[in-house]
Design a protein around this motif. Structure first.
Motif, mmCIF file in Angstrom:
data_model
loop_
_atom_site.group_PDB
_atom_site.id
_atom_site.type_symbol
_atom_site.label_atom_id
_atom_site.label_comp_id
_atom_site.label_asym_id
_atom_site.label_seq_id
_atom_site.Cartn_x
_atom_site.Cartn_y
_atom_site.Cartn_z
ATOM 1 N N UNK A 92 -25.476 -26.120 -80.299
ATOM 2 C CA UNK A 92 -25.483 -27.562 -80.568
ATOM 3 C C UNK A 92 -26.845 -27.933 -81.133
ATOM 4 N N UNK A 93 -26.828 -28.695 -82.234
ATOM 5 C CA UNK A 93 -28.081 -29.102 -82.866
ATOM 6 C C UNK A 93 -28.480 -30.532 -82.511
ATOM 7 N N UNK A 94 -27.493 -31.415 -82.318
ATOM 8 C CA UNK A 94 -27.797 -32.791 -81.930
ATOM 9 C C UNK A 94 -26.530 -33.424 -81.377
ATOM 10 N N UNK A 95 -26.681 -34.582 -80.757
ATOM 11 C CA UNK A 95 -25.536 -35.276 -80.168
ATOM 12 C C UNK A 95 -25.915 -36.736 -79.927
ATOM 13 N N UNK A 96 -24.907 -37.550 -79.695
ATOM 14 C CA UNK A 96 -25.146 -38.955 -79.351
ATOM 15 C C UNK A 96 -24.052 -39.417 -78.400
ATOM 16 N N UNK A 97 -24.403 -40.408 -77.564
ATOM 17 C CA UNK A 97 -23.486 -40.878 -76.524
ATOM 18 C C UNK A 97 -23.346 -42.393 -76.641
ATOM 19 N N UNK A 98 -22.190 -42.812 -77.129
ATOM 20 C CA UNK A 98 -21.881 -44.233 -77.251
ATOM 21 C C UNK A 98 -20.958 -44.615 -76.095
ATOM 22 N N UNK A 99 -20.851 -45.910 -75.811
ATOM 23 C CA UNK A 99 -20.046 -46.344 -74.670
ATOM 24 C C UNK A 99 -18.576 -45.997 -74.846
ATOM 25 N N UNK A 100 -18.124 -45.801 -76.100
ATOM 26 C CA UNK A 100 -16.704 -45.510 -76.314
ATOM 27 C C UNK A 100 -16.452 -44.159 -76.942
ATOM 28 N N UNK A 101 -17.501 -43.469 -77.409
ATOM 29 C CA UNK A 101 -17.285 -42.202 -78.087
ATOM 30 C C UNK A 101 -18.528 -41.325 -77.958
ATOM 31 N N UNK A 102 -18.305 -40.013 -77.795
ATOM 32 C CA UNK A 102 -19.373 -39.022 -77.807
ATOM 33 C C UNK A 102 -19.221 -38.187 -79.078
ATOM 34 N N UNK A 117 -14.382 -39.178 -71.693
ATOM 35 C CA UNK A 117 -13.800 -38.215 -70.752
ATOM 36 C C UNK A 117 -13.602 -36.854 -71.393
ATOM 37 N N UNK A 118 -14.181 -36.703 -72.608
ATOM 38 C CA UNK A 118 -14.157 -35.452 -73.363
ATOM 39 C C UNK A 118 -12.777 -35.118 -73.915
ATOM 40 N N UNK A 119 -11.925 -36.107 -73.984
ATOM 41 C CA UNK A 119 -10.660 -35.919 -74.690
ATOM 42 C C UNK A 119 -10.966 -35.902 -76.194
ATOM 43 N N UNK A 120 -10.584 -34.827 -76.854
ATOM 44 C CA UNK A 120 -10.943 -34.627 -78.265
ATOM 45 C C UNK A 120 -10.264 -35.656 -79.161
ATOM 46 N N UNK A 121 -11.070 -36.271 -80.010
ATOM 47 C CA UNK A 121 -10.551 -37.163 -81.053
ATOM 48 C C UNK A 121 -10.397 -36.378 -82.365
ATOM 49 N N UNK A 122 -11.454 -35.639 -82.706
ATOM 50 C CA UNK A 122 -11.402 -34.868 -83.961
ATOM 51 C C UNK A 122 -12.540 -33.869 -83.973
ATOM 52 N N UNK A 123 -12.296 -32.721 -84.511
ATOM 53 C CA UNK A 123 -13.332 -31.707 -84.703
ATOM 54 C C UNK A 123 -13.210 -31.182 -86.141
ATOM 55 N N UNK A 124 -14.309 -31.200 -86.871
ATOM 56 C CA UNK A 124 -14.236 -30.774 -88.279
ATOM 57 C C UNK A 124 -15.609 -30.296 -88.736
#
Length: 962
Positions: A92-102, A117-124
Motif C-alpha cells: 500500500x502506498x497511500x490511503x484516505x478515510x472518509x466518513x462514508x468511504x475508504x 465496513x470494508x465492503x468492496x465498492x470497486x477495485x481497479x
C-alpha cells in the motif's frame, strides 16, 4: 489526457476469495511495558521470527514476570479485509478515510474503494506507477501518481472517470468542494507548481498556476475556500476568492528537507486543522474577520467555483476575509508519520524512528513506529507504546500512515506498506475482559454493573473473595462478602431488600436464591477454616436466611472464646436464627462461676419469654435492678415474699447501716414507685409488714408517703405505722401529722414520743387528752419555752391552765417578760399585764422588763386610739347606711293597679311632692314642699276623675306646670 477507456479497470493477480472479519492481533503485536510503565520493544518489532527465536523467548519470560495492574489504553486488531495481494505482493502506498468511504492505493497503481465496513465498492488499476496521493469528498475521488497522472472519478458511477497527464510526478491532489459543477481540482508535485485546473472550452483542461519555484509540492489541503500547500517555503495559505496568498508559515530551519518526509494532516473540526511535518506540529484555526460577514451571515460559495480564467477582468467585492491563526506549535523528539484527533484534547501521533546501522554486522536495524497520545495544549506525551507491525524492513516514514473514522466508537487505522492495524480505545467491556484475564476480579466486579448479569457479577465477586482467602486475608474477604452478597433493588443501596424477601420476578428470584446459596457456602468455608471471628461480623442476621446450625456454631465458638462477645450476640441476634434449647443447655452448663455466661443465659431466658427462669440467676448475680425486671415482666406478684431480699441487693453490705435516709431515698425511688404501681396486685398491708419484719421500715416510710401523695384514702389504717415511721425517719412531719389526723392510737403515740423524747409532740398529745397540767409542766420545766407555754394556754383557753401558768411564771423572769409582751385580747380574760407586775416579787431583776412595759403601754394606747377611730368609722358608716335605707323607704314607686282597686284609687286625692337637688354634689335630692292636688288645679270641678287614665293625664299636666 487519457479517458476512462484507457484505464485498466481489471485487477490482475487479485484473489477474489472471501475476506474474514478482523482477527484479534497476536501477542507479538501488543505493546509491552516494564514495571515502571515504560514501553519496551516486543516481538512485533522484529522482522523475522525464525531468525530471532532466542529474543522472543527472553521477551516471553519478561512478560510472564510482569503483572500489569491497569489495562492498556488501546486494543488492536489486524486489518485483513483488503484484497489478498495488498500488503504482500502489492504494498500500500497511500490511503484516505472518509466518513462514508475508504480508499486504499498501492505502488502498482491499484485503487481499492470500500465502505467503512470494508465492503468492496470497486477495485481497479488507475496508474502505471505508485499512487502518491488519494483524496475524496465522499462522492468523487482523485488520485495522483508517480507516473505524472491524476485520475478523478465518481464513487458510485464507475463510468464517470477521467485521467489527466501532468508529465511530472504528482504528489498531491484535492478536488474543489463543488467539483460536481466546476470539475476543478488543485494538484502539485515534483514540478514545484501548484496548479488550479478546471474544464475550459470544448472540455479542455485549463490550468492556473497558483505558486511555483519553491521546491516540490509535498501536500495540498483544502479547508473551505482556503488552499494550503507545503513545499520548501513552508506552509502557504491561499485564499481562492481573492486569488492571493494570505499567510505563509515558514518551515523551521532545523527541520529536515521538505520532500524527505511528507506532511500528515487531520481536521478535528470544520474550522481547524493539524499539520504534522517531520518533527513539528502546527494547530491552525481559520476565522472570518470582516464586518460585512456579520451583516449578511451568508456563507460564500466555494472558492473553486468562483475562480475565473486569468484573462477575465472583474473586481471582487464583499469577499470574506479569512484569517489563519496558529493556536499551538510543538517540536517533538520524534518524526511524525501520522496524526489524528483523540479524546480529551489529545492528539494521537504515529512517530517514526529512522533505522540504525548495527556496528557489529553493518546491517540496518529498522524499528516499529510508536503510537503516542500528546496533550494538544501542553505538548506533553501522556501515553506511548511501540507497535508490532509486520515486515517493516526497508520502510521509511512515508510508508506509514494514520487515519481515523468514527461510527459508534472511534477507530484508528495504522497503515504501513506491508501491514494494517486497527486501534480502538479500551471500552468497559474490554476492560472487564482484561481484568478477568489478569485475575483482577475486584475491578472486574466494580465495572461490570451494566455489563454483566447480576448472577455473573456474583461470580466475579466470589472469585475475588477466593483470592483473598488464598492470601489469608480473611477479614478483608468477610467485609467484601458483606457488600457483595447484599440484595438491592434498582441498584440503589438505600433501597436494600431483605434477604428473605425473594422476588416473584423469575430472574430476580434466581439472583436472590444465588445470594443465599453463596452465603451458605462461604459461611461453611469460614467455619471449617476456623475463621468464625471474621464471619460473625458479616453474616446475615435475618431469620430464614441460613441454616440454624451455622449460627449455633458461631455462638458456641464465642461461648468459649469471648463471653462478652457472646453476650452482645445474644442481645443482637433473633432467637429464630439458632436452636435456643441447644444454646441454653450449653450456657446453663457453664453458668456457675462465670458471671458473663450467666448474664447471657438470663438474656436468653428473657428473649424467649421465660423471665421466671431468669430470676434465680439474677438473684445469684445480685442484680440491683431485679425488682424492675420483675415489674417489667409482670411477675412481681410471684416473688412478693422475696422482695425484702431483692431490695437488699440494691445496696452494698453495710450501706444500710451507714447511709442517711436522704441518701437512701433517691436510690429507692424507682422500687417504691413500682410497689405503689402494683398496689392492686399486692396489698399495701402485706408490703408494709414484709418490709417491717425485714428491718426495712425506711422503705415502708417511702412507700406510705408515695401512697399518700396519690390519695390519702390509700393510707387509711396506717396511722400508727406512720406515727412510728415519722418518729423514726422524719420528725418534722410528726407534729403536723398528729395535729391534722385522728387515725392513730394516742396512747401508742404518747409512748413513742416519750421513748423518743419528742417533748413538743408529747405536749400536744397530752393536751389532746386533757392532761393540760402534765403538758404544761413539760413545756415549763423541760422545754423552758414561755412562748410555747403561752400558746398552749391560749389553745386550751381555760382558767385552770392559765392559773397554773401564772403561778409557775412568778418565779421565772423569762416567763414574766413573755406574759407582758404577749398580752392580747385572748389573754385579757385571764390576766392583766399590770396584775403580773403587781404579783411579781419586788426583788426580781428582769432584763429588758422596762422596755417591755413601755412597749406594752404604747401598744395599749395605740390599741385604744385605733379602737376609737374604728368606732367613729362605724358610726359614720352606720349613718350613711341609715340615710340610704330611709331614702329608699320614702321613695315612691310604680305599681300595677288592677280593676279591683281602681275605684279606691280614684277616691283619694293625689299628693304632689316638690323635690330639689340638695346641691351637695353627690346627687342627693331634698323634699321642700308637699301639697294636695286640689290646690294646684284651676278647675277642681273636674275631680274626682272619671278613670285612671284621666288621672294620670292630669298628673302629667301638673308636671308640666311645675
Amino acid at each position: 489526457m487519457r479517458n476512462s477507456s484507457d484505464l485498466d479497470t481489471s485487477i490482475e493477480e487479485q484473489d477474489e476469495t472471501q475476506v474474514s472479519d478482523h482477527e484479534k492481533l497476536p501477542s507479538t503485536l501488543l505493546p509491552q511495558t516494564n514495571d515502571n510503565g515504560h514501553v519496551e520493544g516486543n516481538e512485533g518489532s522484529k522482522q523475522n521470527e525464525d531468525a530471532n527465536d532466542d529474543t522472543y523467548e527472553e521477551d516471553d519470560e519478561d512478560e510472564e514476570s510482569e503483572e500489569d495492574e491497569e489495562p492498556p489504553m488501546l486494543k488492536y486488531t489486524r486489518l485483513n479485509k483488503l484484497p489478498p495481494n495488498f500488503f504482500t505482493k502489492d504494498p500500500v502506498s497511500t490511503c484516505t478515510f472518509h466518513e462514508s468511504v475508504f480508499i486504499f492505493a498501492t505502488h502498482s497503481g491499484i485503487v481499492h474503494i470500500c465502505k467503512p465496513n470494508f465492503e468492496t465498492i470497486r477495485t481497479f488499476k488507475a496508474h502505471r506507477a505508485s499512487i502518491l496521493s488519494v483524496y475524496t469528498d465522499g462522492s468523487y475521488f482523485a488520485t495522483a501518481s508517480m507516473d505524472g497522472t491524476v485520475v478523478i472519478g465518481s464513487i458510485a458511477d464507475e463510468k464517470d472517470i477521467v485521467a489527466y497527464d501532468f508529465a511530472r510526478p504528482v504528489h498531491a491532489v484535492v478536488l474543489d468542494s463543488n467539483y460536481n459543477k466546476t470539475r476543478s481540482f488543485i494538484s502539485g508535485g515534483m514540478a514545484g507548481q501548484v496548479i488550479y485546473s478546471s474544464k475550459g472550452w470544448l472540455g479542455k483542461r485549463s490550468d492556473i498556476i497558483l505558486d511555483k519555484d519553491n521546491g516540490p509540492i509535498v501536500s495540498i489541503q483544502l479547508i473551505d475556500d482556503l488552499v494550503l500547500w507545503m513545499n520548501d517555503k513552508g506552509i502557504s495559505v491561499f485564499h481562492l476568492p481573492i486569488r492571493q496568498v494570505i499567510s505563509v508559515l515558514a518551515k523551521p530551519e532545523d527541520s529536515p528537507r521538505s520532500d524527505l518526509y511528507w506532511p500528515r494532516v487531520t481536521f478535528p473540526d470544520p474550522d481547524r486543522l493539524i499539520i504534522a511535518w517531520s518533527n513539528y506540529v502546527w494547530s491552525l484555526r481559520v476565522s472570518i474577520k470582516t464586518s460585512e460577514d456579520a451583516k449578511n451571515d451568508t456563507p460564500s460559495p466555494s472558492g473553486m467555483s468562483r475562480i475565473l480564467p486569468s484573462t477575465a477582468s472583474i473586481s471582487f467585492k464583499a469577499v470574506q476575509e479569512k484569517k489563519v491563526e496558529v493556536e499551538h506549535t510543538f517540536k517533538l523528539d520524534s518524526l511524525v508519520s501520522g496524526i489524528a484527533s483523540f479524546k480529551d484534547d489529545l492528539w494521537m501521533v504515529l512517530t517514526y524512528t529512522p533505522p540504525e546501522v548495527d556496528e557489529d554486522t553493518g546491517k540496518k536495524e529498522f524499528f516499529n513506529p510508536d503510537l503516542k497520545l500528546i496533550n494538544s495544549t501542553t505538548g506533553e506525551v501522556e501515553f506511548e507504546e511501540e507497535l508490532g507491525l509486520k515486515d517493516i524492513n526497508n520502510l521509511g516514514l512515508n510508508d506509514f500512515m494514520l487515519g481515523s473514522h468514527i461510527e459508534t466508537v472511534p477507530k484508528y487505522y495504522i497503515i504501513s506498506a506491508k501491514d494494517g492495524v486497527i486501534a480502538e480505545e479500551f471500552q468497559l467491556s474490554d476492560r472487564l475482559a482484561w481484568y478477568l484475564e489478569n485475575e483482577n476480579y475486584l475491578l472486574a466486579w466494580e465495572i461490570s454493573e451494566h455489563l454483566a448479569t447480576p448472577i455473573k457479577r456474583l461470580s466475579y465477586g466470589t472469585q475475588y473473595v477466593d483470592l483473598l482467602v488464598k492470601d489469608d486475608e480473611w477479614e478483608k474477604a468477610a467485609q467484601f462478602l458483606r457488600s457483595l452478597l447484599l440484595i438491592t433493588s434498582n441498584k440503589d443501596i438505600n433501597d436494600t431488600k431483605s434477604l428473605t424477601q425473594i422476588s416473584t420476578n423469575s430472574s430476580q428470584g434466581e439472583f436472590e436464591k444465588e445470594v443465599l446459596n453463596y452465603w451458605e457456602t462461604w459461611a461453611a468455608i469460614f467455619i471449617s477454616s476456623n475463621h468464625i471471628r471474621e464471619l460473625t461480623e458479616v453474616v446475615p442476621i435475618e431469620v430464614g436466611c441460613l441454616p440454624t446450625s451455622i449460627y449455633n456454631k458461631i455462638l458456641k465458638y464465642w461461648i468459649k472464646e469471648d463471653p462478652e462477645k457472646l453476650l452482645q450476640l445474644i442481645n443482637t441476634l433473633d432467637v429464630g436464627l439458632y436452636n435456643v434449647q441447644e444454646i441454653e443447655k450449653e450456657l446453663d452448663s457453664l453458668a456457675v462461676g462465670n458471671e458473663t455466661i450467666e448474664r447471657a443465659l438470663v438474656l436468653l431466658y428473657n428473649k424467649t419469654l421465660n423471665p421466671i427462669k431468669a430470676v434465680p440467676h439474677l438473684v445469684h448475680l445480685k442484680d440491683p435492678h431485679i425488682v424492675e425486671y420483675l415489674s417489667d415482666n409482670h411477675i412481681l406478684v410471684n416473688f412478693t415474699s422475696q422482695l425484702p431480699a431483692m431490695i437488699n441487693l440494691m445496696f452494698k453490705p453495710g450501706d444500710l447501716e451507714t447511709l442517711l435516709v436522704a441518701e437512701i431515698e433517691p436510690r429507692l425511688e424507682k422500687v417504691v414507685s413500682i410497689l405503689v404501681d402494683h398496689r392492686l396486685e399486692i396489698a399495701s398491708r402485706e408490703i408494709v409488714n414484709l418490709l417491717n419484719e425485714a428491718d426495712l421500715s425506711y422503705v415502708s416510710y417511702f412507700y406510705l408517703e408515695k401512697l399518700g401523695e396519690i390519695d390519702n384514702f390509700l393510707v387509711e389504717g396506717f396511722g400508727n405505722d406512720r406515727v412510728k415511721l415519722y418518729a423514726d425517719y422524719k420528725r418534722e412531719k410528726l407534729l403536723p401529722y398528729l395535729t391534722k389526723n385522728d387515725d392513730y392510737d394516742i396512747e401508742a403515740a404518747i409512748t413513742i414520743c416519750q421513748n423518743s423524747e419528742y417533748t413538743k409532740e408529747l405536749v400536744y398529745l397530752l393536751g389532746k387528752i386533757g392532761q393540760n397540767k402534765q403538758a404544761l409542766t413539760l413545756v415549763i420545766h423541760k422545754l423552758e419555752n414561755p412562748e410555747m407555754a403561752i400558746q398552749f394556754a391560749k389553745h386550751q383557753n381555760d382558767r385552770e391552765t392559765w392559773e397554773m401558768l401564772l403561778d409557775e411564771s412568778m418565779t421565772r423572769p423569762k416567763f414574766i417578760k413573755a406574759l407582758i409582751e404577749n398580752s392580747d385580747e385572748t389573754s385579757n380574760a385571764f390576766y392583766d399585764p399590770i396584775s403580773i407586775l403587781q404579783r411579781m416579787p419586788s426583788d426580781f431583776v428582769i432584763e429588758g422588763l422596762t422596755e417591755s412595759v413601755i412597749e406594752f403601754s404604747k401598744n395599749n394606747d395605740l390599741n385604744m386610739l385605733l379602737n376609737q377611730i374604728i368606732l367613729k368609722i362605724i358610726y359614720k358608716q352606720s349613718a350613711l347606711t341609715s340615710q340610704e335605707y330611709k331614702k329608699e323607704k320614702i321613695k315612691g314607686f310604680e305599681i300595677q293597679v288592677d280593676a279591683s282597686i281602681r275605684e279606691m284609687v280614684q277616691k283619694f286625692e293625689t299628693i304632689v311632692a316638690f323635690v330639689s337637688n340638695s346641691g351637695n354634689g353627690n346627687g342627693d335630692s331634698k323634699i321642700i314642699d308637699i301639697q294636695l292636688e286640689s290646690k294646684l288645679v284651676d278647675d277642681y270641678s273636674k275631680l274626682p276623675y272619671l278613670s285612671l287614665p284621666e288621672k294620670l293625664a292630669h298628673l302629667k299636666e301638673l308636671e308640666d306646670k311645675l
